[in-house]
Design a protein around this motif. Sequence first.
Motif, PDB file in Angstrom:
ATOM      1  N   ALA A 181       2.579   1.672  -3.366  1.00 55.70           N
ATOM      2  CA  ALA A 181       1.639   2.130  -4.399  1.00 55.70           C
ATOM      3  C   ALA A 181       1.430   3.640  -4.300  1.00 55.70           C
ATOM      4  O   ALA A 181       1.373   4.344  -5.323  1.00 55.70           O
ATOM      5  CB  ALA A 181       0.311   1.389  -4.263  1.00 55.70           C
ATOM      6  N   ARG A 182       1.317   4.155  -3.074  1.00 58.16           N
ATOM      7  CA  ARG A 182       1.169   5.605  -2.910  1.00 58.16           C
ATOM      8  C   ARG A 182       2.445   6.339  -3.340  1.00 58.16           C
ATOM      9  O   ARG A 182       2.387   7.426  -3.937  1.00 58.16           O
ATOM     10  CB  ARG A 182       0.818   5.931  -1.460  1.00 58.16           C
ATOM     11  N   ALA A 183       3.604   5.734  -3.040  1.00 62.98           N
ATOM     12  CA  ALA A 183       4.872   6.350  -3.436  1.00 62.98           C
ATOM     13  C   ALA A 183       5.004   6.396  -4.958  1.00 62.98           C
ATOM     14  O   ALA A 183       5.515   7.379  -5.519  1.00 62.98           O
ATOM     15  CB  ALA A 183       6.044   5.580  -2.827  1.00 62.98           C
ATOM     16  N   GLY A 240       2.542   6.683  -7.028  1.00 61.35           N
ATOM     17  CA  GLY A 240       1.681   7.792  -7.442  1.00 61.35           C
ATOM     18  C   GLY A 240       2.373   9.131  -7.274  1.00 61.35           C
ATOM     19  O   GLY A 240       2.289  10.008  -8.156  1.00 61.35           O
ATOM     20  N   ARG A 241       3.066   9.312  -6.142  1.00 59.24           N
ATOM     21  CA  ARG A 241       3.793  10.572  -5.927  1.00 59.24           C
ATOM     22  C   ARG A 241       4.892  10.749  -6.974  1.00 59.24           C
ATOM     23  O   ARG A 241       5.112  11.842  -7.503  1.00 59.24           O
ATOM     24  CB  ARG A 241       4.395  10.598  -4.510  1.00 59.24           C
ATOM     25  N   GLU A 251       0.835  -1.207   0.000  1.00 56.67           N
ATOM     26  CA  GLU A 251       0.000   0.000   0.000  1.00 56.67           C
ATOM     27  C   GLU A 251       0.871   1.258   0.000  1.00 56.67           C
ATOM     28  O   GLU A 251       0.618   2.210  -0.751  1.00 56.67           O
ATOM     29  CB  GLU A 251      -0.912   0.006   1.226  1.00 56.67           C
ATOM     30  N   GLN A 252       1.897   1.266   0.855  1.00 54.08           N
ATOM     31  CA  GLN A 252       2.778   2.430   0.936  1.00 54.08           C
ATOM     32  C   GLN A 252       3.526   2.651  -0.379  1.00 54.08           C
ATOM     33  O   GLN A 252       3.676   3.782  -0.840  1.00 54.08           O
ATOM     34  CB  GLN A 252       3.775   2.253   2.089  1.00 54.08           C
ATOM     35  N   ASN A 302       4.097  -0.359 -11.496  1.00 51.49           N
ATOM     36  CA  ASN A 302       3.251  -0.416 -10.304  1.00 51.49           C
ATOM     37  C   ASN A 302       3.992  -1.140  -9.197  1.00 51.49           C
ATOM     38  O   ASN A 302       5.075  -1.710  -9.419  1.00 51.49           O
ATOM     39  CB  ASN A 302       1.897  -1.075 -10.595  1.00 51.49           C
ATOM     40  N   GLU A 305      12.881   7.272  -2.254  1.00 51.29           N
ATOM     41  CA  GLU A 305      12.236   8.305  -3.062  1.00 51.29           C
ATOM     42  C   GLU A 305      13.151   9.521  -3.200  1.00 51.29           C
ATOM     43  O   GLU A 305      13.965   9.807  -2.320  1.00 51.29           O
ATOM     44  CB  GLU A 305      10.914   8.747  -2.415  1.00 51.29           C
ATOM     45  N   CYS A 359      11.831   1.172   0.133  1.00 48.03           N
ATOM     46  CA  CYS A 359      11.490   2.116  -0.931  1.00 48.03           C
ATOM     47  C   CYS A 359      12.307   3.384  -0.734  1.00 48.03           C
ATOM     48  O   CYS A 359      12.319   3.966   0.354  1.00 48.03           O
ATOM     49  CB  CYS A 359      10.001   2.436  -0.926  1.00 48.03           C
ATOM     50  N   ARG A 383       3.444  11.840 -10.315  1.00 51.53           N
ATOM     51  CA  ARG A 383       3.002  13.230 -10.342  1.00 51.53           C
ATOM     52  C   ARG A 383       4.179  14.204 -10.385  1.00 51.53           C
ATOM     53  O   ARG A 383       4.123  15.248 -11.051  1.00 51.53           O
ATOM     54  CB  ARG A 383       2.123  13.522  -9.119  1.00 51.53           C
TER      55      ARG A 383
END
Length: 702
Positions: free
Chosen positions: A283-285, A287-288, A280-281, A399, A352, A350, A291
């Motif tokens: 997947a949100r990363a 997305g960030r 879940e974390q 993904n 970033e 992860c 963007r």
Amino acid sequence: MSGHSILYLGRGEFAADYLSELESLSCCTMLTRSVSLELPDDAAFMVDIVLLEVGPAIAQSGHSLGSIIQSLGPYPVIALTQKAHEHRGIAAIGAGAEAYICVDDITIEEQATVFEHAVQRSRLKRRLSETDMTVLSILKDINDGVIVVDIAGHVLDINPAARSILALGQRTYPDPTWEQTFCCIDKSGNNYRNSADLPLVRARNGEKFAGQVAIYRTPEQPDIVLSLNGQGLFDGNRELIGGVITFRDMTELTRKTSELEKRAQYDELTGLANRGLFIEQLARAVGRSQRKSAALATLFIDLDRFKSVNDTLGHDVGDALLREVATRLRQNLRIGDFTGRWGGDEFVVCLEDFGEASNAGAAAQKLLLVLSEKYQLGDSEVYATPSIGIAMFPDAGDNATRLIKAADIAMYEAKKRGGDRFQYYSHALNTKLEQREELEIGLRHALVRDEFVLHYQPRIDVASGRLIGLEALLRWQHPRFGLLPPARFLPILESSGLIHSAGEWVIAAACRQLAGWQRRFELPDLSIAINLSPQQLLQDRLVQAVAKSLADTALDPGCIELEIGDGDIVRKRNSELETLRGLRKLGVRLSLDHFGTRDVSFESLDNGFIDSFVLDQSLISDVEDNNSHQRIVRAAIAMAQGLDIEVAAEGVETVTQLEFLKSCNCDLAQGFLISKPMQPEKVAAILRSEIAGTRLLARGMP
């Protein structure tokens, strides 16, 4: 509030001053006194309330308190006592009084509330049907809380359990607005927007409901979470006259459930995010990163030769090592990066916003160094090196799932090269991933192209050697890779959701084949075992598929055995339990597969769901010289016999293993000693021999 005609029964032992004051109040239109403990012998006598003095005179009368109250017939009885003897008032309520008053400890307002409550409660009781009166009498003594309201929402009865749960005093009588504040907060902590959703309102409106979870909140105490059931109350003419709710305190259970849900997101041993939360974390990363068009990398970390630590130093040291690895990971990541435990000795990270791709390698190199430093674990010095795979977004995957798979593949490449190193994922390493994707695409067409086939492995009665059934085993005749066993494609079927259609095909094909063999060889008791995936239990289409196959083939449901892999079935979700209940109603047999390798609760075995279980082949493979496995097998079979559960053993490969099972009174056996899985045509030949009386073992089948 109008005044009431009141009859006082007693000898004025302590209530004289109270009665004098009562006569001057507006709540009393007429006060009649009687020194006896019985109603005056006057047929025309009418009264709204009976005040019964419960003092020493009761004991001297020779009558029990209950018999005196019952003799007062339909009149609402309010017991009079003193604060020092309040227990007498409580006893009077237990004996049938509507309420009690401590004459030396009550205000005018409280007294008026008690009078009105008693009158309304008495009126409701007179209108209740005999059945409802019996039900309310029973509810009064149960451990669940019970509240009764009339059609206007006045609270007329609160049983002792409810007072205890809600911390209400014995003399607390809620005002008419209470139904609007009682449990007015839903389980999410929000106020109900519609008063029609409030439990007391629902009940007095005649609605029958169960399992409504709401919060009881007062300023004086912590929130109480209640599970409420309710229904209307009706008179003898079935006219709605009120409602009743019952409830249980779910506060502690809710707290524990919340803790468990939180714990379900974190690894218990290390405190890191578990697999589900990390995905879940990530997947949100992703997305960030999309963007912001920023860099993102996923690292998959595996400890080299961790198994040797467990084997040589013990699992306690191994667990301590994993905890220390987790600590070092947390301490050496930047703010914003995050980590989790994937399982076993595998960790994921992860990264970033790190700029150049080479910076991900620099971060991996730093983790290599800190994770390779000496670990002082109690008295043991431990050295562990990691293998790290790096997958860059979006080149290695677009993904979370693809990134983790790619990093995993890269990690294995690092391990192949000796470990203690990191490896970037590249398309050259993508062979396994591409092959898996090819298999998944092929599986989507396998049913249409008729590429699935069933092989069957015979199962014999251990005592007689007679063939009594077969296990249906799925195979895939792949156009490029040839005949594939389920281990190659079953995980893909489950993860892709194709397991439902494939499973239904297996059920239909196996039932048709069994029906054909039964009729052809006149073997009506021949049975077949079919494996179920846990995914299939999540949907009720499984029950429909089995029902259709039984209807199409006219098979006896008892000849179908469905094998379930998860042993603790009583802990399953409601949807899964409903599926199991539906299968039970069809009459098919349910069996636990791989018994002895997974946790199984006694409740699961003793709840009537399970007809048999299959001893896992890992217990049988070394049973000849493994005393521990011998004891487990004997104990399992003895337990099953006590519960009237049939036991089968799989993986039987030697005569010694079979003889041991026979000595344990094991019911059924299958394995290479008896026969390998085979095509239907070969099964037909065996069944012909079975009719002729030739046993599988006697023929020495391969």
